[in-house]
Design a protein around this motif. Structure first.
Motif, mmCIF file in Angstrom:
data_model
loop_
_atom_site.group_PDB
_atom_site.id
_atom_site.type_symbol
_atom_site.label_atom_id
_atom_site.label_comp_id
_atom_site.label_asym_id
_atom_site.label_seq_id
_atom_site.Cartn_x
_atom_site.Cartn_y
_atom_site.Cartn_z
ATOM 1 N N GLN A 27 0.771 -1.135 -0.153
ATOM 2 C CA GLN A 27 -0.052 -0.009 -0.081
ATOM 3 C C GLN A 27 0.997 1.272 0.186
ATOM 4 N N PRO A 28 1.078 2.019 -1.129
ATOM 5 C CA PRO A 28 1.885 3.172 -1.110
ATOM 6 C C PRO A 28 0.849 4.466 -0.587
ATOM 7 N N VAL A 29 1.489 5.073 0.216
ATOM 8 C CA VAL A 29 0.758 6.574 0.662
ATOM 9 C C VAL A 29 1.724 7.586 0.682
ATOM 10 N N TYR A 30 1.013 8.777 0.650
ATOM 11 C CA TYR A 30 1.599 10.096 0.700
ATOM 12 C C TYR A 30 0.791 10.993 1.808
ATOM 13 N N TRP A 31 1.667 12.038 2.297
ATOM 14 C CA TRP A 31 0.784 12.829 3.142
ATOM 15 C C TRP A 31 1.168 14.247 2.835
ATOM 16 N N THR A 32 1.835 14.643 1.741
ATOM 17 C CA THR A 32 2.118 15.960 1.438
ATOM 18 C C THR A 32 2.576 16.153 -0.126
ATOM 19 N N GLU A 92 1.008 4.279 10.295
ATOM 20 C CA GLU A 92 0.133 2.827 10.131
ATOM 21 C C GLU A 92 -1.297 3.053 10.512
ATOM 22 N N ARG A 93 -1.576 4.037 11.477
ATOM 23 C CA ARG A 93 -2.943 4.166 11.875
ATOM 24 C C ARG A 93 -3.816 4.601 10.593
ATOM 25 N N GLU A 94 -3.108 5.804 9.762
ATOM 26 C CA GLU A 94 -3.971 6.320 8.799
ATOM 27 C C GLU A 94 -3.980 5.450 7.585
ATOM 28 N N THR A 95 -3.090 4.500 7.444
ATOM 29 C CA THR A 95 -3.127 3.696 6.272
ATOM 30 C C THR A 95 -3.949 2.752 6.352
ATOM 31 N N ARG A 96 -4.092 2.374 7.682
ATOM 32 C CA ARG A 96 -5.441 0.997 7.907
ATOM 33 C C ARG A 96 -6.506 1.714 7.345
ATOM 34 N N LYS A 97 -6.985 2.858 7.567
ATOM 35 C CA LYS A 97 -8.084 3.631 7.022
ATOM 36 C C LYS A 97 -8.326 3.522 5.791
ATOM 37 N N VAL A 98 -7.351 3.284 4.878
ATOM 38 C CA VAL A 98 -7.446 3.205 3.403
ATOM 39 C C VAL A 98 -6.949 1.818 2.722
ATOM 40 N N ALA A 99 -6.413 1.004 3.411
ATOM 41 C CA ALA A 99 -5.873 -0.301 3.117
ATOM 42 C C ALA A 99 -6.960 -1.429 3.379
ATOM 43 N N PRO A 100 -7.340 -1.894 2.488
ATOM 44 C CA PRO A 100 -8.098 -3.377 2.659
ATOM 45 C C PRO A 100 -7.478 -4.354 3.340
#
Length: 663
Positions: A27-32, A92-100
């Motif tokens: 799961q790739p994520v970015y915040w800025t 991790e907390r925020e990624t779990r909101k978007v990752a199945p």
């Protein structure tokens, strides 16, 4: 660099196990900023495929890795503080909101984000098994989606420790490099072969035998525990073999040595590609193979971490140009002389290794087939024929012998243990050898029967007498009354309900020719009160904590002496044993006696001998030297150590460790 949460190895394997299919969600994520360019899904799939090939090869197909899904970029929200510190828990907390969620038992969430300098790790951070039941790894930058980093994260999340190395010298000035000493510098990730190192050679070898055993790939038969004992030979096959014994472990105290044999085959085929000239001028392969020894500190926060020893050290801070393994004809002895390994021979088929334990030879053991034979053996080691008196006590209960041990030590006579209705053969033989002037039975007919008393008449010309009372406390008073005059300098008080405190205290009383009197946990029995009144001791010392003899009893004891009441105690039986020795013995002792703190018979017969020879009895656990006893042995610096009892009560592993305290 890659890092693992120090607690990850403790959480890793757990009930889910390491073997079977491991499914990875990327799961790739970015915040800025704006959304980065898409991940190369083909490269991700190839990386997962390579990790799968590695694990299947290393585990003989017992473990596999599959790609559950490569997800598109998702933007997550972090606070300014979380972003500035690269807060992995927040990511991790925020990624779990978007990752199945990923179906499967052994699942992993690999979180990829654009390279962020705020992160304290350069490439990978693995958190271990989480409360959500999956393993989590963080990849700092798209370029870090590489097979070895993914494989490392899976290993860490499955409970494998970091594979380290060390550089050691003979002294603080770094005069001469050695494989192991008290002067070492840790090299995190410095293991040249293992996946859980930092791959300084650019290639990855087979997972170490220690980690394969932890994962469950190797069984007890494949990787047995070698118990300290007399010299023994063992044959181990190369780690790349798929059957047979492929190593072994030796655990002494909190240190575990694991031994394996590496050859340039399979995943290790690259290890002989380069050469290196060691400090003695010998050209060796780099890093090469041979017999490899790793250590684990079982008392550390990361007990799964392994540290490889370098048997051809050059003292240079270079992760390559070395050959750590032992070759045929080479041997190594640990600095404490507990373990010695010698490579007798080594071929492509395997290595023959001699394992022995030099420190065992330093430590005597007095034991027998049972408690009665052990009692006879201790007497035979300590007393010449013609002793003035021999004391007889029950080997089934402890109170009578506890009170009698100081008296026997004072009178320089043995305490021999018997059954309530039988005089064991070994005790009969020892009595014939001793020909005592007289025999004294400690305890009443309920503990040493009249038939035994009658039989004892055959072994002395001076008669058989008996010291006893209505109960254990009255017997304790009777023994004291028979042996000690009023005005003794000290009386030692111990619980009549447990044996541990008096086992260590009796030798002190024997050394100073003073009595041990037994009391109840929360009361001074009338018979003991009367004996204390008669003795008028200069002082009273309570042995043990308030859970065995209460503060109320300690206060009541003050009325029987003008010199005050002291207490020797610790957090447990071992701490109390160390405290008693610390207060009564100076460093440089001629002898220290060691007995089990879990059973009483061995120390009952040993206590009078210890009192007579002015040495303490220190209590240990069956398979470990407790920390307090370790500290006390270091302080005492004895010239001789005697173990009382057989390997079932004080193991050979403990005996080997005890040898390290001797000069």
């Amino acid at each position: 660099m890659q890092y693992a949460d120090p607690a990850a190895s403790a959480r890793g394997v757990g009930e889910r196990g390491a073997l079977g299919e491991h499914r990875v969600l990327v799961q790739p994520v970015y915040w800025t900023g704006s959304e980065p360019g898409a991940l190369d899904t083909t490269a991700v799939a190839e990386a997962i495929g390579s990790a799968n090939t590695y694990y299947r090869t290393s585990t003989n197909s017992a473990m596999s890795v599959t790609l559950a899904q490569t997800r598109p970029w998702e933007q997550i929200t972090l606070t300014a503080e979380e972003a500035a510190s690269c807060d992995t828990e927040a990511i991790e907390r925020e990624t779990r909101k978007v990752a199945p969620d990923t179906p499967g038992v052994r699942k992993h969430l690999d979180i990829v984000f654009p390279e962020t300098s705020a992160c304290k790790f350069g490439a990978l951070f693995s958190r271990g098994l989480t409360e959500a039941g999956d393993g989590v790894a963080f990849l700092n930058g798209q370029q870090q989606v590489a097979w070895n980093l993914i494989a490392y994260g899976i290993g860490s999340n499955s409970g494998l420790g970091m594979a380290n190395s060390i550089s050691c010298w003979t002294d603080a000035a770094h005069t001469t490099p050695v494989p192991l000493s008290d002067y070492c510098k840790a090299e995190p990730g410095g293991d040249p072969w293992d996946l859980m190192g930092w791959w300084h050679y650019g290639k990855v070898g087979k997972i170490s035998a220690a980690n394969l055993r932890r994962m469950g790939v190797l069984s007890d038969a494949d990787f047995p525990e070698v118990t300290p004992g007399s010299g023994q030979y063992t044959f181990i096959r190369p780690l790349s073999a798929y059957r047979g014994q492929r190593g072994f472990a030796i655990t002494v105290g909190d240190t575990r040595y694991t031994v394996e044999y590496r050859t340039p085959t399979d995943l290790d085929s690259w290890i002989d590609d380069a050469t290196w000239t060691d400090p003695t001028g010998v050209v060796r392969t780099d890093p090469g193979g041979g017999v490899i020894v790793r250590m684990q500190d079982l008392a550390s926060e990361t007990p799964a971490d392994t540290t490889v020893l370098d048997f051809h050290p050059d003292g240079k801070d270079v992760p390559t140009d070395r050959h750590p393994g032992l070759e045929p004809g080479e041997k190594w002895t640990s600095p404490d002389e507990v373990v010695r390994l010698e490579v007798v021979s080594a071929t492509a088929k395997g290595a023959s290794i001699k394992v022995d334990f030099p420190s065992l030879e330093k430590v005597e053991r007095w034991s027998g087939a049972d408690r009665y034979a052990a009692s006879a053996a201790m007497s035979a080691k300590s007393f010449d024929p013609g002793v003035a008196v021999a004391y007889i006590a029950s080997g089934e209960v402890y109170p009578d012998a506890l009170s009698g041990a100081p008296v026997a030590g004072k009178d320089r006579g043995p305490v021999l243990l018997v059954e309530d209705d039988r005089l064991p053969g070994g005790i009969q033989a020892e009595l014939r050898r001793l020909t005592p002037g007289r025999i004294v039975i400690l305890g009443g007919p309920a503990t040493v029967g009249t038939a035994v008393a009658d039989k004892l008449e055959d072994y002395t010309s001076g008669g058989v007498s008996r010291l006893f009372g209505d109960d254990r406390f009255a017997t304790s008073a009777a023994i004291s009354r028979d042996a000690f005059d009023p005005g003794v300098p000290t009386v030692y008080i111990a619980s009549g309900r447990i044996y541990t405190d008096a086992l260590s205290g009796a030798p002190v009383a024997g050394k100073t020719a003073t009595p041990v009197l037994l009391v109840d946990t929360d009361a001074i029995p009338a018979s003991i009160a009367a004996e204390l009144t008669r003795l008028k001791p200069g002082r009273i010392i309570v042995m043990g904590g308030t859970s065995t003899i209460t503060a109320k009893v300690e206060t009541e004891l003050r009325r029987y002496t003008s010199g005050g009441v002291l207490r020797y105690s610790g957090a447990d039986r071992f701490d109390t044993s160390a405290a008693i020795a610390h207060e009564n013995y100076n460093p440089g002792l001629a002898v220290v006696y060691v007995a089990s703190g879990r059973v009483f018979p061995d120390a009952l017969s040993g206590a009078p001998i210890a009192g007579m020879t002015r040495g303490p009895v220190l209590l240990v656990d069956t398979d470990a030297v407790p920390p307090a006893i370790d500290v006390e042995l270091e302080r005492l610096k004895p010239r001789r150590i005697v173990v009382l009892g057989g390997p079932a009560t004080v193991s050979e592993r403990v005996r080997a460790v005890l040898g390290s305290y001797l000069p």
